[in-house]
Design a protein around this motif. Structure first.
Motif, short mmCIF file in Angstrom:
data_model
loop_
_atom_site.label_atom_id
_atom_site.label_comp_id
_atom_site.label_asym_id
_atom_site.label_seq_id
_atom_site.Cartn_x
_atom_site.Cartn_y
_atom_site.Cartn_z
N VAL A 1 0.84 -1.20 0.00
CA VAL A 1 0.00 0.00 0.00
C VAL A 1 0.88 1.26 0.00
CG1 VAL A 1 -1.72 1.30 1.30
CG2 VAL A 1 -1.90 -1.19 1.14
N VAL A 2 1.94 1.25 0.80
CA VAL A 2 2.86 2.39 0.84
C VAL A 2 3.48 2.63 -0.53
CG1 VAL A 2 5.06 3.20 1.79
CG2 VAL A 2 3.35 2.21 3.31
N ALA A 3 3.88 1.54 -1.20
CA ALA A 3 4.51 1.68 -2.51
C ALA A 3 3.57 2.35 -3.51
CB ALA A 3 4.94 0.31 -3.03
N VAL A 4 2.29 1.98 -3.46
CA VAL A 4 1.33 2.53 -4.42
C VAL A 4 0.95 3.96 -4.08
CG1 VAL A 4 -1.00 2.26 -5.35
CG2 VAL A 4 0.45 0.25 -5.02
N THR A 5 0.84 4.26 -2.78
CA THR A 5 0.29 5.57 -2.38
C THR A 5 1.35 6.60 -2.02
OG1 THR A 5 0.10 4.83 -0.08
CG2 THR A 5 -1.81 4.49 -1.53
N ARG A 6 2.55 6.16 -1.61
CA ARG A 6 3.53 7.10 -1.10
C ARG A 6 4.85 7.12 -1.86
NH1 ARG A 6 2.38 8.41 4.25
NH2 ARG A 6 4.01 10.00 3.93
N ARG A 7 5.00 6.25 -2.83
CA ARG A 7 6.25 6.19 -3.59
C ARG A 7 5.96 6.48 -5.06
NH1 ARG A 7 7.70 6.11 0.94
NH2 ARG A 7 9.17 4.69 1.97
N THR A 8 6.98 6.95 -5.76
CA THR A 8 6.83 7.21 -7.19
C THR A 8 8.08 6.71 -7.92
OG1 THR A 8 7.83 9.41 -6.95
CG2 THR A 8 5.41 9.26 -6.84
N GLY A 9 7.94 6.56 -9.23
CA GLY A 9 9.08 6.25 -10.08
C GLY A 9 9.79 4.97 -9.70
N GLN A 10 11.13 5.02 -9.74
CA GLN A 10 11.95 3.85 -9.51
C GLN A 10 11.82 3.32 -8.09
OE1 GLN A 10 13.38 2.43 -12.04
NE2 GLN A 10 14.14 0.71 -10.81
N GLU A 11 11.61 4.22 -7.12
CA GLU A 11 11.45 3.78 -5.73
C GLU A 11 10.19 2.95 -5.56
OE1 GLU A 11 13.46 4.08 -2.97
OE2 GLU A 11 14.89 4.58 -4.55
N ARG A 12 9.11 3.34 -6.24
CA ARG A 12 7.88 2.54 -6.18
C ARG A 12 8.11 1.16 -6.79
NH1 ARG A 12 2.66 4.91 -9.07
NH2 ARG A 12 2.46 6.04 -7.09
N VAL A 13 8.78 1.12 -7.93
CA VAL A 13 9.03 -0.15 -8.61
C VAL A 13 9.88 -1.06 -7.73
CG1 VAL A 13 10.15 -1.25 -10.59
CG2 VAL A 13 8.79 0.83 -10.91
N LEU A 14 10.93 -0.50 -7.12
CA LEU A 14 11.82 -1.31 -6.29
C LEU A 14 11.08 -1.88 -5.09
CD1 LEU A 14 14.81 -2.20 -5.96
CD2 LEU A 14 15.09 -0.23 -4.43
N LEU A 15 10.27 -1.04 -4.42
CA LEU A 15 9.54 -1.53 -3.25
C LEU A 15 8.50 -2.57 -3.64
CD1 LEU A 15 9.07 -1.40 -0.27
CD2 LEU A 15 7.62 0.62 -0.58
N LEU A 16 7.83 -2.38 -4.77
CA LEU A 16 6.86 -3.38 -5.22
C LEU A 16 7.54 -4.69 -5.59
CD1 LEU A 16 4.36 -1.28 -7.40
CD2 LEU A 16 3.92 -2.38 -5.20
N LYS A 17 8.74 -4.59 -6.15
CA LYS A 17 9.50 -5.82 -6.44
C LYS A 17 9.82 -6.56 -5.15
CE LYS A 17 11.79 -4.62 -10.80
NZ LYS A 17 13.10 -4.39 -11.45
N GLY A 18 10.23 -5.82 -4.11
CA GLY A 18 10.53 -6.46 -2.84
C GLY A 18 9.31 -7.12 -2.23
N VAL A 19 8.17 -6.41 -2.23
CA VAL A 19 6.93 -6.98 -1.71
C VAL A 19 6.53 -8.20 -2.53
CG1 VAL A 19 4.48 -6.56 -1.33
CG2 VAL A 19 6.15 -4.79 -0.74
N GLY A 20 6.63 -8.08 -3.85
CA GLY A 20 6.27 -9.20 -4.70
C GLY A 20 7.12 -10.42 -4.44
N LEU A 21 8.43 -10.20 -4.20
CA LEU A 21 9.32 -11.32 -3.94
C LEU A 21 8.91 -12.05 -2.66
CD1 LEU A 21 11.92 -12.46 -5.29
CD2 LEU A 21 13.21 -11.16 -3.59
N GLY A 22 8.63 -11.26 -1.60
CA GLY A 22 8.22 -11.88 -0.35
C GLY A 22 6.89 -12.61 -0.45
N LEU A 23 5.91 -11.98 -1.11
CA LEU A 23 4.60 -12.61 -1.25
C LEU A 23 4.65 -13.83 -2.16
CD1 LEU A 23 2.23 -9.51 -1.48
CD2 LEU A 23 2.55 -11.05 0.46
#
Length: 431
Positions: free
Chosen positions: A106-128
């Protein structure tokens, strides 16, 4: 775009599994995963998934995430104790890790932009993905037990004579080392995912600093093996020697379903094999041995680590091979196929990352052919393999060794050549 496409495919796959599982009267992976946000989770890699997600965080953020997950779990435990809720296998930790991963999405989608959002979503995706992989695997195993009432153990056991029926020998050796040997190997066999997370964390240790993931790492190989392997289970359903030729394991199977109670003391005779009916509980998860494939992947990915990690990878591979055979979960033929399966997938993933070339395509095609020929020979030529072990036993091992040699050779060619150390220029001597 590749990550988005992979996410869409994964979601569609989970939905299909959910529908199939419900047709057999059981909740699927989506339902069980969502349920673990509230209900006591089954033992699994929830905190392992959180650890993988945290590779994209700073150390301060990691401490906050871990403390938050533990705090949430403590709160859940206190509430369950207060209301007398049922615990799963005596364990109730893990909800917090799942909540934190969802929170960071949720933080990645609502509070991050650009490359930082992509990196955080990749991390969340890896864990999930690690967490969802366990649920998906459980659902697959349940489906195999319902969709494949007939098993082909007699074929594999007959073909396994070419390799000397190693599971029978390993079973007797392991029994002779009781209680130390069985306890040690059971720990190794059951904690394979933990070993994979440790190796993956080492490989991903610099993600937070470099702000990017390495091109290739163990988690990808692990997940692809887990995705493709159960499909082979459906094509070649096998339950294993302890079930088909022995007393079965605690809670599943049993001698009443076995063709004979022979494992591990008496080798089965060489007779014409036939498909046999087995229960609707025991997973048909032998061919190929995915534990062997995963342990092989761990071994491969520890070769460039420090000495301690290399030793650990070697130990885990050898101990896993001993456990799969010694506990009667697999035949020798399963292990040979598992090694070829793992190396072919690893080659394909590395080829995809670096760009397909002739050598990569050839090795993937060769490994796939060897794997297919092994399965066909186990199914349609088991009597020939059993009657001529002096020929077909070495041929099976040679086929596996040829894939290993091809992998070692091609990966050495792919490695960048080390630059020669600069030599000091000769200085003129003073006159």
């Amino acid at each position: 775009m590749m990550w988005v496409a992979a996410g869409v495919v994964a979601l569609g796959f989970l939905i299909v599994l959910e529908i199939v599982a419900r047709r057999y009267g059981q909740p699927g992976p989506v339902t069980t995963q969502v349920g673990e946000l509230i209900f006591a989770p089954k033992p699994g890699p929830l905190y392992g998934g959180l650890a993988l997600m945290m590779v994209v965080l700073t150390w301060r953020q990691r401490f906050i995430a871990a403390a938050t997950a533990i705090g949430i779990d403590v709160g859940f435990v206190l509430v369950r104790l207060a209301v007398g809720a049922e615990m799963t296998d005596g364990r109730s930790f893990g909800n917090g890790a799942l909540w934190v991963m969802v929170g960071y999405a949720v933080v990645a989608v609502t509070r991050r932009t650009g490359q930082e959002r992509v990196l955080l979503l990749k991390g969340v995706g890896l864990g999930l993905l690690l967490v969802a992989g366990r649920k998906t695997g459980d659902t697959w195993l349940f489906i195999t037990s319902k969709a494949r009432p007939m098993v082909l153990d007699q074929y594999v056991a007959t073909a396994d004579h070419a390799l000397g029926s190693p599971s029978w020998l390993a079973g007797r050796i392991l029994r002779a080392t009781d209680p130390i040997g069985p306890h040690l190997l059971h720990l190794v066999y059951a904690q394979l995912a933990v070993a994979a997370v440790v190796v993956a964390l080492y490989q991903l240790r610099n993600v937070a600093v470099e702000r990017r993931f390495p091109r290739h790492h163990l988690v990808r190989t692990f997940l692809v093996i887990g995705l493709l392997g159960p499909g082979i289970y459906m094509l070649f359903p096998v339950v294993g020697p302890v079930f088909a030729y022995g007393p079965g394991a605690s809670g599943t199977g049993g001698v009443e379903w076995a063709t004979a109670n022979l494992w591990p003391d008496t080798l089965p005779s060489i007779t014409v094999p036939h498909p046999m009916v087995y229960d609707g509980i025991t997973p048909r998860n032998c061919m190929p041995s995915l534990h062997t494939a995963w342990a092989t992947a761990i071994f491969i990915h520890t070769r460039k680590g420090p000495q301690l990690l290399r030793y650990a990878g070697t130990f885990w591979l050898l101990a896993t091979l001993g456990a799969t055979l010694g506990f009667g979960y697999h035949y020798g033929a399963d292990l040979v196929a598992g090694v070829v399966f793992a190396l072919t997938i690893e080659t394909a993933l590395r080829s995809f990352d670096r760009g397909w070339d002739r050598s990569g395509i050839q090795l993937v095609a060769y490994g796939t052919t060897v794997f297919a020929v092994m399965l066909v020979s186990y199914r349609y030529l088991p009597m020939e393999l059993a009657r001529h072990p002096e020929i077909f036993g070495p041929l099976l091992l040679l086929a596996m060794t040829s894939v290993i040699y091809g992998y070692v050779r091609i990966t050495k060619l792919w490695e960048p050549a080390a630059a020669p150390a600069p030599q000091p220029e000769p200085a003129p001597e003073p006159v």
